[in-house]
Design a protein around this motif. Structure first.
Motif, PDB file in Angstrom:
ATOM      1  N   GLU A 276     -19.930   1.279 -72.915  1.00 30.77           N
ATOM      2  CA  GLU A 276     -19.438   1.124 -74.284  1.00 30.77           C
ATOM      3  C   GLU A 276     -20.164  -0.016 -74.997  1.00 30.77           C
ATOM      4  O   GLU A 276     -20.525   0.104 -76.172  1.00 30.77           O
ATOM      5  CB  GLU A 276     -17.926   0.886 -74.284  1.00 30.77           C
ATOM      6  N   ALA A 277     -20.385  -1.097 -74.266  1.00 28.92           N
ATOM      7  CA  ALA A 277     -21.111  -2.219 -74.850  1.00 28.92           C
ATOM      8  C   ALA A 277     -22.552  -1.817 -75.174  1.00 28.92           C
ATOM      9  O   ALA A 277     -23.096  -2.163 -76.236  1.00 28.92           O
ATOM     10  CB  ALA A 277     -21.086  -3.420 -73.915  1.00 28.92           C
ATOM     11  N   LEU A 278     -23.145  -1.059 -74.267  1.00 29.67           N
ATOM     12  CA  LEU A 278     -24.516  -0.598 -74.464  1.00 29.67           C
ATOM     13  C   LEU A 278     -24.594   0.365 -75.653  1.00 29.67           C
ATOM     14  O   LEU A 278     -25.505   0.272 -76.484  1.00 29.67           O
ATOM     15  CB  LEU A 278     -25.033   0.075 -73.191  1.00 29.67           C
ATOM     16  N   GLU A 279     -23.620   1.292 -75.750  1.00 31.03           N
ATOM     17  CA  GLU A 279     -23.594   2.228 -76.881  1.00 31.03           C
ATOM     18  C   GLU A 279     -23.404   1.479 -78.206  1.00 31.03           C
ATOM     19  O   GLU A 279     -24.036   1.821 -79.206  1.00 31.03           O
ATOM     20  CB  GLU A 279     -22.481   3.264 -76.696  1.00 31.03           C
ATOM     21  N   ALA A 280     -22.554   0.478 -78.206  1.00 28.74           N
ATOM     22  CA  ALA A 280     -22.339  -0.319 -79.408  1.00 28.74           C
ATOM     23  C   ALA A 280     -23.641  -1.026 -79.803  1.00 28.74           C
ATOM     24  O   ALA A 280     -23.997  -1.094 -80.990  1.00 28.74           O
ATOM     25  CB  ALA A 280     -21.214  -1.325 -79.195  1.00 28.74           C
ATOM     26  N   ARG A 281     -24.330  -1.542 -78.799  1.00 30.56           N
ATOM     27  CA  ARG A 281     -25.598  -2.236 -79.071  1.00 30.56           C
ATOM     28  C   ARG A 281     -26.645  -1.254 -79.602  1.00 30.56           C
ATOM     29  O   ARG A 281     -27.395  -1.583 -80.527  1.00 30.56           O
ATOM     30  CB  ARG A 281     -26.086  -2.921 -77.782  1.00 30.56           C
ATOM     31  N   VAL A 282     -26.693  -0.047 -79.046  1.00 28.73           N
ATOM     32  CA  VAL A 282     -27.638   0.983 -79.500  1.00 28.73           C
ATOM     33  C   VAL A 282     -27.322   1.362 -80.950  1.00 28.73           C
ATOM     34  O   VAL A 282     -28.228   1.514 -81.769  1.00 28.73           O
ATOM     35  CB  VAL A 282     -27.590   2.221 -78.567  1.00 28.73           C
TER      36      VAL A 282
ATOM     37  N   GLU B   1     -14.513   1.420 -64.130  1.00 30.99           N
ATOM     38  CA  GLU B   1     -14.096   0.756 -65.366  1.00 30.99           C
ATOM     39  C   GLU B   1     -15.157  -0.252 -65.816  1.00 30.99           C
ATOM     40  O   GLU B   1     -15.423  -0.385 -67.023  1.00 30.99           O
ATOM     41  CB  GLU B   1     -12.752   0.055 -65.164  1.00 30.99           C
ATOM     42  N   GLU B   2     -15.740  -0.916 -64.870  1.00 30.03           N
ATOM     43  CA  GLU B   2     -16.825  -1.860 -65.186  1.00 30.03           C
ATOM     44  C   GLU B   2     -18.008  -1.118 -65.797  1.00 30.03           C
ATOM     45  O   GLU B   2     -18.582  -1.555 -66.789  1.00 30.03           O
ATOM     46  CB  GLU B   2     -17.264  -2.596 -63.921  1.00 30.03           C
ATOM     47  N   LEU B   3     -18.368   0.034 -65.232  1.00 34.78           N
ATOM     48  CA  LEU B   3     -19.458   0.849 -65.759  1.00 34.78           C
ATOM     49  C   LEU B   3     -19.104   1.380 -67.157  1.00 34.78           C
ATOM     50  O   LEU B   3     -19.958   1.406 -68.054  1.00 34.78           O
ATOM     51  CB  LEU B   3     -19.779   2.015 -64.824  1.00 34.78           C
ATOM     52  N   ARG B   4     -17.842   1.802 -67.330  1.00 37.31           N
ATOM     53  CA  ARG B   4     -17.396   2.307 -68.626  1.00 37.31           C
ATOM     54  C   ARG B   4     -17.500   1.181 -69.673  1.00 37.31           C
ATOM     55  O   ARG B   4     -17.962   1.403 -70.795  1.00 37.31           O
ATOM     56  CB  ARG B   4     -15.965   2.821 -68.523  1.00 37.31           C
ATOM     57  N   ARG B   5     -17.043  -0.002 -69.348  1.00 36.76           N
ATOM     58  CA  ARG B   5     -17.099  -1.135 -70.263  1.00 36.76           C
ATOM     59  C   ARG B   5     -18.549  -1.464 -70.607  1.00 36.76           C
ATOM     60  O   ARG B   5     -18.889  -1.682 -71.777  1.00 36.76           O
ATOM     61  CB  ARG B   5     -16.423  -2.348 -69.612  1.00 36.76           C
ATOM     62  N   ARG B   6     -19.424  -1.484 -69.636  1.00 36.44           N
ATOM     63  CA  ARG B   6     -20.836  -1.770 -69.870  1.00 36.44           C
ATOM     64  C   ARG B   6     -21.491  -0.671 -70.704  1.00 36.44           C
ATOM     65  O   ARG B   6     -22.306  -0.961 -71.583  1.00 36.44           O
ATOM     66  CB  ARG B   6     -21.558  -1.929 -68.531  1.00 36.44           C
TER      67      ARG B   6
END
Length: 113
Positions: free
Chosen positions: A12-18, A5-10
């Protein structure tokens, strides 16, 4: 929170930033293209302005030559007119002297008593 879940959250955050960076890059590209168009338009306008100024300069030079020629002609005509007036005055003086010698009174002069 689990590691997945931590990896999934990170992720998603990374995809949003991209996605955000991609939008910024597209906006930047759009601004760059518009800037290139603006610069090209300004350069074209500058070339047109330079051509106009050169044409005006050529016209001014032509007009200056014509004005110099007219000034020279006017000076020559002024000298000729001055000579004609001087000659006419001298001629009128001679006519007056001849008429006085002959005792003739010109119509524009009253007779002396």
């Amino acid at each position: 929170m689990s590691e997945i879940e931590e990896l999934r959250r990170r992720l998603e955050a990374l995809e949003a930033r991209v996605d955000e960076v991609a939008e910024q890059q597209a906006a930047t590209r759009h601004l760059a293209v518009n800037s290139d168009r603006d610069v090209a338009a300004l350069q074209e306008q500058r070339r047109a302005d330079v051509q106009l100024m050169q044409a005006l300069r050529m016209t001014q030079l032509e007009h200056s030559k014509v004005l110099e020629a007219h000034t020279k002609t006017l000076a020559e005509h002024g000298k000729l007119l001055g000579a004609l007036v001087s000659g006419q005055v001298a001629l009128m003086d001679q006519v007056g002297a001849i008429m006085d010698h002959l005792g003739v009174t010109p119509p524009e002069r009253p007779a002396e008593d």
